[in-house]
Write a protein that holds these residues in place. Structure first.
Motif, PDB file in Angstrom:
ATOM      1  N   ALA A  32      53.674 145.585  13.565  1.00 54.91           N
ATOM      2  CA  ALA A  32      54.631 144.947  14.468  1.00 54.91           C
ATOM      3  C   ALA A  32      56.047 145.344  14.083  1.00 54.91           C
ATOM      4  CB  ALA A  32      54.457 143.436  14.394  1.00 54.91           C
ATOM      5  N   VAL A  33      56.843 145.632  15.087  1.00 53.70           N
ATOM      6  CA  VAL A  33      58.235 146.009  14.854  1.00 53.70           C
ATOM      7  C   VAL A  33      59.006 144.773  14.406  1.00 53.70           C
ATOM      8  CG1 VAL A  33      60.343 146.838  15.954  1.00 53.70           C
ATOM      9  CG2 VAL A  33      58.137 147.869  16.535  1.00 53.70           C
ATOM     10  N   THR A  34      59.744 144.906  13.348  1.00 54.70           N
ATOM     11  CA  THR A  34      60.529 143.779  12.845  1.00 54.70           C
ATOM     12  C   THR A  34      61.980 143.919  13.255  1.00 54.70           C
ATOM     13  OG1 THR A  34      60.918 144.915  10.748  1.00 54.70           O
ATOM     14  CG2 THR A  34      59.024 143.444  10.860  1.00 54.70           C
ATOM     15  N   SER A  35      62.634 142.801  13.424  1.00 56.02           N
ATOM     16  CA  SER A  35      64.042 142.800  13.790  1.00 56.02           C
ATOM     17  C   SER A  35      64.903 143.147  12.583  1.00 56.02           C
ATOM     18  CB  SER A  35      64.443 141.409  14.308  1.00 56.02           C
ATOM     19  OG  SER A  35      65.851 141.313  14.447  1.00 56.02           O
ATOM     20  N   PRO A  36      65.961 143.923  12.790  1.00 59.48           N
ATOM     21  CA  PRO A  36      66.927 144.063  11.708  1.00 59.48           C
ATOM     22  C   PRO A  36      67.632 142.728  11.506  1.00 59.48           C
ATOM     23  CG  PRO A  36      67.821 144.977  13.739  1.00 59.48           C
ATOM     24  CD  PRO A  36      66.385 144.601  14.026  1.00 59.48           C
ATOM     25  N   GLU A  37      68.250 142.551  10.376  1.00 60.18           N
ATOM     26  CA  GLU A  37      69.064 141.354  10.188  1.00 60.18           C
ATOM     27  C   GLU A  37      70.237 141.413  11.160  1.00 60.18           C
ATOM     28  OE1 GLU A  37      71.788 139.139   6.761  1.00 60.18           O
ATOM     29  OE2 GLU A  37      70.466 140.817   6.228  1.00 60.18           O
ATOM     30  N   ILE A  38      70.414 140.379  11.952  1.00 59.09           N
ATOM     31  CA  ILE A  38      71.478 140.342  12.957  1.00 59.09           C
ATOM     32  C   ILE A  38      72.407 139.172  12.651  1.00 59.09           C
ATOM     33  CG2 ILE A  38      72.036 140.149  15.418  1.00 59.09           C
ATOM     34  CD1 ILE A  38      69.270 141.294  16.042  1.00 59.09           C
ATOM     35  N   ILE A  39      73.672 139.470  12.472  1.00 60.35           N
ATOM     36  CA  ILE A  39      74.683 138.444  12.200  1.00 60.35           C
ATOM     37  C   ILE A  39      75.073 137.808  13.524  1.00 60.35           C
ATOM     38  CG2 ILE A  39      76.981 138.008  11.249  1.00 60.35           C
ATOM     39  CD1 ILE A  39      76.545 140.727   9.689  1.00 60.35           C
ATOM     40  N   ASP A  40      74.864 136.513  13.666  1.00 57.34           N
ATOM     41  CA  ASP A  40      75.165 135.876  14.943  1.00 57.34           C
ATOM     42  C   ASP A  40      76.667 135.648  15.098  1.00 57.34           C
ATOM     43  OD1 ASP A  40      75.748 133.613  13.420  1.00 57.34           O
ATOM     44  OD2 ASP A  40      73.904 132.566  13.974  1.00 57.34           O
ATOM     45  N   CYS A  41      77.058 135.188  16.267  1.00 52.67           N
ATOM     46  CA  CYS A  41      78.487 135.031  16.562  1.00 52.67           C
ATOM     47  C   CYS A  41      79.181 134.103  15.570  1.00 52.67           C
ATOM     48  CB  CYS A  41      78.674 134.518  17.989  1.00 52.67           C
ATOM     49  SG  CYS A  41      78.296 135.740  19.261  1.00 52.67           S
TER      50      CYS A  41
END
Length: 338
Positions: A32-41
């Motif tokens: 399964a493709v994993t999300s990169p770490e994403i910094i939210d607003c």
């Protein structure tokens, strides 16, 4: 988004391949493709949006890649990424009058992935909703916009930035059921150099790497989508010659068909853009003005249209008639077999 398109600080492209089209099947069961770490607003200190951010109950069907057209900074820190996101938001809200940042996500040169417009990350996590953006008019309800920090007219993005772009695109594709062939550049839709000649030229590689991450196999022809050429001052050659003949067929009879894109040709393009109320009136012939030009010229149907075809087809007439912008795009694309 590119400053040549519509911003002085930050700017920035319709596709012929449907979602998943051109894929030859799967290459086995990939993890399964994993999300990169994403910094939210909240994480980068975003201002509140000035009005309600529209969230639509529909999935986007494509991804549009941009570059910020800002300096290729050597500061790859998290602090620099946060400052970039705040600068973009301030420009979009204070100078453009938008309700928030225009794009959905931003990737810094240091490889930090940041949420752009509020609620974009929330919508992505659901895989069922789309935040209406402001990164590419005509596409904001159907495309996820990704800004890449830097100017990629020449030179490639840093390795970490490229890795995060591939990872983010793969995660978006998996969440929304978007085919890897549905990754475009801003210039595919607008008269802009964005995302830069170099990064735009890397999009077939990006599609291939995303397909691999998704466990899909794709032919090289599926990864190399038909595109409208971008013509600017100082360009020359058969595509310029064809454009000049088409401009003449569209009523610009003073254009000299000499194969050199000079000021007079650019001025004729500006008049075409003004007449059709395009987003930019900049004299660049790209993804928004080409479809207009070929449609208007086709209606005229004079000898200059035939001359345009011959310029693109090595002096030979076509064995079949052209049927609208899609056929013209195939003829204009240098990657189309002759």
């Amino acid at each position: 988004m590119c400053p040549l398109a519509r911003r002085s600080f930050l700017i920035g492209g319709l596709g012929l391949v449907g979602a998943g089209a051109g894929l030859l099947g799967t290459a086995g069961d990939a993890a399964a493709v994993t999300s990169p770490e994403i910094i939210d607003c909240a994480g980068w200190g975003a201002r509140p949006n000035s009005d309600v951010v529209p969230v639509r109950s529909q999935r986007p069907v494509k991804i549009i890649v941009h570059h910020t057209a800002t300096p290729n900074t050597k500061n790859l820190s998290r602090g620099a990424a946060d400052n970039l996101a705040r600068g973009i938001q301030n420009f979009h809200m204070d100078k453009r009058g938008w309700i928030d940042t225009g794009q959905h996500f931003t990737i810094s040169r240091g490889g930090f992935v940041l949420e752009g417009r509020h609620r974009s990350l929330e919508a992505l996590r659901t895989g069922k909703r789309q935040v209406e953006g402001a990164h590419c008019s005509g596409q904001n309800l159907v495309a996820v916009g990704i800004e890449n920090e830097g100017t990629y007219t020449t030179g490639a993005p840093p390795g970490r930035q490229w890795d995060r772009l591939r990872q983010l695109c793969a995660y978006i594709c998996e969440q929304y059921g978007i085919g890897a062939t549905e990754i475009y550049g801003h210039r595919d839709f607008k008269d802009t150099a964005c995302p830069g000649d170099s990064l735009y030229g890397m999009l077939p590689r990006l599609r291939g790497e995303v397909a691999g991450a998704l466990g899909q196999a794709a032919s090289s022809s599926a990864l190399q989508l038909a595109s409208w050429p971008l013509l600017r001052i100082a360009d020359r050659g058969p595509t310029v010659l064809a454009a000049q003949h088409l401009l003449r067929a569209a009523g610009e009879r003073d254009v000299v068909a000499d194969g050199q894109f000079g000021r007079s040709t650019a001025d004729a393009v500006r008049r075409l853009q003004t007449a059709h109320s395009t987003e930019e009136v900049n004299g660049m012939l790209g993804g928004e003005s080409w479809p207009l030009l070929v449609s208007v010229a086709d209606q005229a149907g004079d000898a200059d249209v035939a001359s345009a075809v011959q310029a693109l087809n090595a002096g030979r007439p076509l064995s079949r008639s052209l049927r609208g912008p899609a056929d013209w795009q195939q003829l204009l694309d240098p990657n189309t077999p002759r």
